[in-house]
Design a protein around this motif. Structure first.
Motif, PDB file in Angstrom:
ATOM      1  N   ARG A  28     101.577 -29.482   4.041  1.00  0.00           N
ATOM      2  CA  ARG A  28     102.212 -29.567   2.713  1.00  0.00           C
ATOM      3  C   ARG A  28     101.147 -29.591   1.628  1.00  0.00           C
ATOM      4  NH1 ARG A  28     102.238 -31.983  -1.504  1.00  0.00           N
ATOM      5  NH2 ARG A  28     100.618 -33.300  -0.599  1.00  0.00           N
ATOM      6  N   TRP A  29     101.313 -28.799   0.611  1.00  0.00           N
ATOM      7  CA  TRP A  29     100.432 -28.885  -0.545  1.00  0.00           C
ATOM      8  C   TRP A  29     101.196 -28.404  -1.773  1.00  0.00           C
ATOM      9  CZ3 TRP A  29      97.659 -24.563  -3.040  1.00  0.00           C
ATOM     10  CH2 TRP A  29      98.013 -23.310  -2.537  1.00  0.00           C
ATOM     11  N   SER A  30     100.559 -28.498  -2.926  1.00  0.00           N
ATOM     12  CA  SER A  30     101.230 -28.187  -4.190  1.00  0.00           C
ATOM     13  C   SER A  30     100.628 -26.929  -4.823  1.00  0.00           C
ATOM     14  CB  SER A  30     101.071 -29.360  -5.171  1.00  0.00           C
ATOM     15  OG  SER A  30     101.573 -30.546  -4.609  1.00  0.00           O
ATOM     16  N   ARG A  32     100.351 -23.448  -7.158  1.00  0.00           N
ATOM     17  CA  ARG A  32     100.804 -22.981  -8.478  1.00  0.00           C
ATOM     18  C   ARG A  32     101.143 -21.487  -8.443  1.00  0.00           C
ATOM     19  NH1 ARG A  32      96.971 -26.810  -9.316  1.00  0.00           N
ATOM     20  NH2 ARG A  32      97.673 -28.608 -10.533  1.00  0.00           N
ATOM     21  N   ASN A  88     102.426 -26.148 -17.325  1.00  0.00           N
ATOM     22  CA  ASN A  88     103.280 -26.024 -16.139  1.00  0.00           C
ATOM     23  C   ASN A  88     104.184 -24.798 -16.229  1.00  0.00           C
ATOM     24  OD1 ASN A  88     102.248 -28.201 -14.712  1.00  0.00           O
ATOM     25  ND2 ASN A  88     103.687 -29.661 -15.608  1.00  0.00           N
ATOM     26  N   TRP A  91     102.884 -21.298 -14.799  1.00  0.00           N
ATOM     27  CA  TRP A  91     102.949 -20.901 -13.389  1.00  0.00           C
ATOM     28  C   TRP A  91     104.328 -21.159 -12.770  1.00  0.00           C
ATOM     29  CZ3 TRP A  91     104.084 -25.034 -10.344  1.00  0.00           C
ATOM     30  CH2 TRP A  91     103.734 -26.310 -10.808  1.00  0.00           C
ATOM     31  N   HIS A 140     106.211 -28.239  -5.517  1.00  0.00           N
ATOM     32  CA  HIS A 140     105.153 -28.774  -6.384  1.00  0.00           C
ATOM     33  C   HIS A 140     105.803 -29.642  -7.468  1.00  0.00           C
ATOM     34  CE1 HIS A 140     101.083 -27.870  -8.539  1.00  0.00           C
ATOM     35  NE2 HIS A 140     101.581 -29.031  -8.939  1.00  0.00           N
ATOM     36  N   ALA A 141     105.584 -30.951  -7.369  1.00  0.00           N
ATOM     37  CA  ALA A 141     106.162 -31.895  -8.344  1.00  0.00           C
ATOM     38  C   ALA A 141     105.386 -31.838  -9.647  1.00  0.00           C
ATOM     39  CB  ALA A 141     106.143 -33.307  -7.780  1.00  0.00           C
ATOM     40  N   MET A 142     106.094 -32.134 -10.745  1.00  0.00           N
ATOM     41  CA  MET A 142     105.460 -32.113 -12.073  1.00  0.00           C
ATOM     42  C   MET A 142     105.913 -33.305 -12.907  1.00  0.00           C
ATOM     43  SD  MET A 142     106.132 -28.122 -12.987  1.00  0.00           S
ATOM     44  CE  MET A 142     107.590 -28.015 -11.957  1.00  0.00           C
ATOM     45  N   ALA A 143     104.908 -34.052 -13.414  1.00  0.00           N
ATOM     46  CA  ALA A 143     105.184 -35.078 -14.426  1.00  0.00           C
ATOM     47  C   ALA A 143     105.084 -34.464 -15.818  1.00  0.00           C
ATOM     48  CB  ALA A 143     104.189 -36.222 -14.289  1.00  0.00           C
ATOM     49  N   GLY A 144     104.485 -33.286 -15.894  1.00  0.00           N
ATOM     50  CA  GLY A 144     104.278 -32.622 -17.177  1.00  0.00           C
ATOM     51  C   GLY A 144     105.527 -31.918 -17.672  1.00  0.00           C
ATOM     52  N   ARG A 189      90.670 -29.859  -0.916  1.00  0.00           N
ATOM     53  CA  ARG A 189      91.665 -30.927  -1.074  1.00  0.00           C
ATOM     54  C   ARG A 189      90.979 -32.267  -0.815  1.00  0.00           C
ATOM     55  NH1 ARG A 189      96.888 -30.162   2.038  1.00  0.00           N
ATOM     56  NH2 ARG A 189      97.553 -31.648   0.440  1.00  0.00           N
ATOM     57  N   ARG A 191      90.981 -36.718  -1.098  1.00  0.00           N
ATOM     58  CA  ARG A 191      91.723 -37.975  -1.200  1.00  0.00           C
ATOM     59  C   ARG A 191      90.759 -39.143  -1.182  1.00  0.00           C
ATOM     60  NH1 ARG A 191      95.397 -34.856  -2.145  1.00  0.00           N
ATOM     61  NH2 ARG A 191      97.557 -35.085  -1.489  1.00  0.00           N
TER      62      ARG A 191
HETATM   63  C1  LIG Z   1     104.910 -37.128  -9.511  1.00  0.00           C
HETATM   64  C2  LIG Z   1     103.930 -35.970  -9.537  1.00  0.00           C
HETATM   65  C3  LIG Z   1     103.657 -35.356 -10.739  1.00  0.00           C
HETATM   66  C4  LIG Z   1     102.797 -34.243 -10.782  1.00  0.00           C
HETATM   67  N1  LIG Z   1     102.635 -33.573 -11.974  1.00  0.00           N
HETATM   68  C5  LIG Z   1     101.995 -32.389 -11.984  1.00  0.00           C
HETATM   69  C6  LIG Z   1     102.008 -31.567 -13.154  1.00  0.00           C
HETATM   70  O1  LIG Z   1     102.611 -31.891 -14.180  1.00  0.00           O
HETATM   71  N2  LIG Z   1     101.325 -30.387 -13.103  1.00  0.00           N
HETATM   72  C7  LIG Z   1     100.656 -29.970 -11.991  1.00  0.00           C
HETATM   73  O2  LIG Z   1     100.088 -28.879 -12.018  1.00  0.00           O
HETATM   74  N3  LIG Z   1     100.645 -30.725 -10.853  1.00  0.00           N
HETATM   75  C8  LIG Z   1     101.305 -31.909 -10.818  1.00  0.00           C
HETATM   76  N4  LIG Z   1     101.368 -32.654  -9.653  1.00  0.00           N
HETATM   77  C9  LIG Z   1     100.678 -32.179  -8.440  1.00  0.00           C
HETATM   78  C10 LIG Z   1      99.477 -33.048  -8.121  1.00  0.00           C
HETATM   79  O3  LIG Z   1      98.410 -32.719  -8.977  1.00  0.00           O
HETATM   80  C11 LIG Z   1      99.109 -32.849  -6.630  1.00  0.00           C
HETATM   81  O4  LIG Z   1     100.134 -33.360  -5.833  1.00  0.00           O
HETATM   82  C12 LIG Z   1      97.794 -33.526  -6.276  1.00  0.00           C
HETATM   83  O5  LIG Z   1      96.717 -32.923  -6.958  1.00  0.00           O
HETATM   84  C13 LIG Z   1      97.517 -33.468  -4.789  1.00  0.00           C
HETATM   85  O6  LIG Z   1      97.542 -32.143  -4.342  1.00  0.00           O
HETATM   86  P1  LIG Z   1      98.471 -31.676  -3.129  1.00  0.00           P
HETATM   87  O7  LIG Z   1      99.898 -32.010  -3.492  1.00  0.00           O
HETATM   88  O8  LIG Z   1      98.253 -30.190  -3.030  1.00  0.00           O
HETATM   89  O9  LIG Z   1      98.038 -32.416  -1.897  1.00  0.00           O
HETATM   90  C14 LIG Z   1     102.172 -33.788  -9.598  1.00  0.00           C
HETATM   91  C15 LIG Z   1     102.447 -34.439  -8.386  1.00  0.00           C
HETATM   92  C16 LIG Z   1     103.316 -35.510  -8.355  1.00  0.00           C
HETATM   93  C17 LIG Z   1     103.634 -36.161  -7.018  1.00  0.00           C
END
Ligand SMILES: Cc1cc2nc3c(=O)[nH]c(=O)nc-3n(C[C@H](O)[C@H](O)[C@H](O)COP(=O)(O)O)c2cc1C
Length: 205
Positions: A28-30, A32, A88, A91, A140-144, A189, A191
């Motif tokens: 799993r990863w996030s 763009r 955000n 992408w 991919h979660a976003m707080a933005g 990546r 941590r």
């Molecule tokens: C609650 C939450 C909010 C996040 N907000 C953003 C965001 O606004 N924009 C973005 O590009 N990534 C966002 N991320 C992604 C994180 O940057 C990412 O999960 C972190 O760098 C670890 O990378 P990985 O998920 O690939 O392991 C968010 C992740 C979480 C869980």
């Protein structure tokens, strides 16, 4: 639907885990870079079903998800895209679906504040993301994003909090992104090590 082992969903992005963990968690990863493909048939149901089986305080299941698929809920997709931060948006517009997680903030049985609403909504979202990985997608979660604008755009009532926007889809190549974002897509990546966040036997500041 592409098979998880052969899709680009996790190619080269597996977490370099320090101890053995489930391969699904490592994959799993996030991303763009999304291809812009709609979600495969049945995918959203599988993701929401995974979320459904999260643990929650008193089994209150305080999570909700506003679902906006690029092909099925086009207008809602544009509306949700519109409340994301410009970065955000740049992408996430290529995602197959945008979701907004929403947490109940009060216990429906007695009206008391629900201390674990966000916690349990996050847990459900984590399971949803793992299920996405399992079927060859990523989330991919976003707080933005503008939470007040999201509340008003979707009519989210009081006693519910918008928590996170979530982009879901088929992963595209890093080269499809502008240079700055492409670099993040391929960065190692990282941590914090376990000893920094786990205190065995008591708090150690
Ligand atoms: C609650 C939450 C909010 C996040 N907000 C953003 C965001 O606004 N924009 C973005 O590009 N990534 C966002 N991320 C992604 C994180 O940057 C990412 O999960 C972190 O760098 C670890 O990378 P990985 O998920 O690939 O392991 C968010 C992740 C979480 C869980």
């Amino acid at each position: 639907m592409s098979h998880p082992e052969t899709s680009r969903a996790a190619t080269g992005r597996e977490a370099p885990a320090a101890h053995p963990i489930e391969p699904l968690i490592a994959r799993r990863w996030s991303p763009r870079s999304f291809t812009g493909a709609p979600l495969p048939p049945g995918a959203i149901e599988r993701l929401l079903e995974a979320a459904r089986w999260a643990a929650s305080s008193n089994n209150l299941q305080p999570w909700h998800f506003i679902v906006a698929r690029r092909d099925a809920e086009k207008e809602a997709f544009e509306r949700l895209l519109g409340v994301l931060s410009p970065n955000n948006q740049s992408w996430a517009r290529q995602a197959g679906a945008l979701l907004l997680s929403v947490a109940r903030t009060h216990n429906p049985n007695n009206g008391n504040p629900l201390r674990h609403g966000w916690h349990d909504t996050g847990a459900a979202t984590a399971l949803l993301a793992l299920q996405a990985t399992a079927i060859g997608l990523q989330a991919h979660a976003m707080a933005g994003y503008d939470a007040a604008a999201a509340r008003s755009a979707f009519g989210i009532p009081e006693r519910f909090d918008p928590v996170a926007a979530i982009a879901i889809g088929e992963v595209g190549p890093p080269e499809a992104l502008p240079e700055a974002l492409a670099a993040r897509e391929t960065a190692p990546r990282q941590r914090r090590p376990i000893e920094e966040f786990a205190f065995f036997g008591g708090w150690r500041g």
